[in-house]
Scaffold this active site. Structure first.
Site, PDB file in Angstrom:
ATOM      1  N   ARG A 111      42.719-132.278  36.504  1.00  0.00           N
ATOM      2  CA  ARG A 111      42.344-130.877  36.295  1.00  0.00           C
ATOM      3  C   ARG A 111      41.725-130.300  37.568  1.00  0.00           C
ATOM      4  O   ARG A 111      41.970-129.141  37.924  1.00  0.00           O
ATOM      5  CB  ARG A 111      41.376-130.763  35.121  1.00  0.00           C
ATOM      6  CG  ARG A 111      42.067-130.925  33.765  1.00  0.00           C
ATOM      7  CD  ARG A 111      41.124-130.744  32.613  1.00  0.00           C
ATOM      8  NE  ARG A 111      40.454-129.453  32.616  1.00  0.00           N
ATOM      9  CZ  ARG A 111      39.343-129.220  31.898  1.00  0.00           C
ATOM     10  NH1 ARG A 111      38.810-130.183  31.170  1.00  0.00           N
ATOM     11  NH2 ARG A 111      38.766-128.035  31.941  1.00  0.00           N
ATOM     12  N   ASP A 149      35.868-124.159  36.343  1.00  0.00           N
ATOM     13  CA  ASP A 149      36.780-124.139  37.496  1.00  0.00           C
ATOM     14  C   ASP A 149      36.175-123.486  38.745  1.00  0.00           C
ATOM     15  O   ASP A 149      36.738-123.607  39.835  1.00  0.00           O
ATOM     16  CB  ASP A 149      38.073-123.404  37.115  1.00  0.00           C
ATOM     17  CG  ASP A 149      37.824-122.008  36.541  1.00  0.00           C
ATOM     18  OD1 ASP A 149      38.526-121.621  35.579  1.00  0.00           O
ATOM     19  OD2 ASP A 149      36.900-121.322  37.032  1.00  0.00           O
ATOM     20  N   HIS A 164      28.929-124.754  30.512  1.00  0.00           N
ATOM     21  CA  HIS A 164      29.586-126.032  30.241  1.00  0.00           C
ATOM     22  C   HIS A 164      29.731-126.884  31.501  1.00  0.00           C
ATOM     23  O   HIS A 164      30.572-127.784  31.581  1.00  0.00           O
ATOM     24  CB  HIS A 164      30.964-125.793  29.598  1.00  0.00           C
ATOM     25  CG  HIS A 164      30.861-125.136  28.247  1.00  0.00           C
ATOM     26  ND1 HIS A 164      31.941-124.572  27.617  1.00  0.00           N
ATOM     27  CD2 HIS A 164      29.805-124.938  27.435  1.00  0.00           C
ATOM     28  CE1 HIS A 164      31.539-124.059  26.460  1.00  0.00           C
ATOM     29  NE2 HIS A 164      30.267-124.253  26.329  1.00  0.00           N
ATOM     30  N   CYS A 175      21.811-143.789  38.241  1.00  0.00           N
ATOM     31  CA  CYS A 175      20.733-143.211  39.054  1.00  0.00           C
ATOM     32  C   CYS A 175      20.717-141.686  38.955  1.00  0.00           C
ATOM     33  O   CYS A 175      19.785-141.048  39.416  1.00  0.00           O
ATOM     34  CB  CYS A 175      20.860-143.661  40.511  1.00  0.00           C
ATOM     35  SG  CYS A 175      22.165-142.830  41.421  1.00  0.00           S
ATOM     36  N   GLY A 232      38.110-113.157  27.275  1.00  0.00           N
ATOM     37  CA  GLY A 232      38.997-114.308  27.381  1.00  0.00           C
ATOM     38  C   GLY A 232      38.447-115.565  26.747  1.00  0.00           C
ATOM     39  O   GLY A 232      38.582-116.660  27.297  1.00  0.00           O
TER      40      GLY A 232
END
Ligand code: OAD
Ligand code: ZN
Length: 287
Positions: A111, A149, A164, A175, A232
């Protein structure tokens, strides 16, 4: 507050979607005839322009639909959506990562590669311009995104609230060291940290809590805005799907622009069926 897929509230969504898949309210293909806007949509566009001129604080929430015209698949569009092709429970949960970290990190790496080939579209650019205009006039503007993105940032948007997380930051599972990863693809899956442990993508998975600071900023921006725009997004994933209601309950005007009807469409002041890459630049002219 955890990321939660509302699941399709069958009755509500089916009612909202009945007979309105790709066609607009009047059965016209909303994507087809891009040049002439029907009078109904034109009237709505003018109303939204009026809201924008009149408000001193605007909060915008975006989803995968805003990046669709850049070539990035959404999640829930039939056939093309990621979740139509892959099982989110096999790829977007901490359990899936624990089960098969190589599979999950390879999928997120792919992705990343896809996103790296994509560019912001006129919808992203219009929002970056809107922020500039608002801030130049001393008016408040908050962009909240569910997208991972970072095309908003590429378009020039400053400090969007990433609810997100993002595909571009990867974090060590022991760590906690987090850093931006632009090398594509990773030589190994999963990638390893200097401490030897495996690293994971900096996105929020189902069942995981959202980043506290981002969630608090989003809630505060929804509660204190005069205009809230939902762009959207299918409005099916909580807690993001509740932000428009929080804004409406606080007295804000609410607007939705989405290709298809959503559970939110009957609850906002104005819901326009259409493509954000088309409509946002139009709304911005004369605003
Ligand atoms: P969805 O795929 O659920 O919804 C995208 C919406 O955009 C759909 O309702 C489409 O009809 C609409 N759409 C498609 N192309 C469009 C266009 N050009 N202009 C306007 N609208 C368009 O994506 P999200 O609502 O963003 O979470 O999904 C929310 C979250 O669920 C995502 O952030 C992701 C997913 O699981 C994580 O992975 C953490
Ligand atoms: Zn480490």
């Amino acid at each position: 507050m955890q990321l939660r897929f509302l699941g399709v509230r069958k009755t509500e969504l089916e009612t909202a979607l009945k007979g309105r898949e790709i066609k607009g309210e009047d059965g016209r293909d909303v994507m087809g005839s891009r040049d002439q806007i029907d009078t109904g949509t034109q009237k709505q566009i003018n109303e939204v322009r009026g809201f924008l001129r009149a408000c001193d604080s605007l909060t915008v929430l975006t989803g995968a639909g805003v990046s669709a015209e850049s070539g990035i698949p959404t999640f829930r569009d039939a056939q093309t959506g990621l979740w139509a092709r892959y099982d989110p429970m096999e790829l977007a949960t901490p359990e899936a990562f624990a089960r098969d970290p190589a599979l999950v990190s390879r999928w997120y790496d792919e992705r990343r590669g896809k996103c790296a080939d994509c560019r912001p579209n006129p919808g992203h650019l219009a929002l970056a311009q809107l922020q500039q205009r608002f801030e130049a006039a001393g008016r408040r503007f908050t962009l909240i995104t569910q997208n991972v993105d970072r095309l908003h940032q590429q378009a020039g948007s400053r400090d969007p609230v990433e609810l997100h997380g993002t595909l571009w930051l990867w974090r060590c599972t022991s760590c906690g060291e987090e850093r931006e990863e632009r090398e594509i693809p990773f030589p190994d899956h999963p990638p390893r940290c200097a401490c030897g442990s495996i690293r994971r993508p900096g996105v929020v998975w189902f069942g995981e809590s959202l980043p506290e600071a981002a969630l608090a900023a989003a809630w505060q921006a929804a509660e204190s805005c005069e205009l809230f725009m939902s762009l959207g997004t299918s409005s099916l994933v909580e807690p993001a799907a509740s932000l428009a209601r929080v804004a409406a309950n606080a007295g804000a005007k609410t607007v939705e622009i989405n290709l298809k009807r959503t559970p939110l469409s009957t609850r906002v002041d104005i819901s326009i069926a259409g493509a954000t890459g088309e409509l946002l630049p139009q709304i911005l002219t004369e605003t």
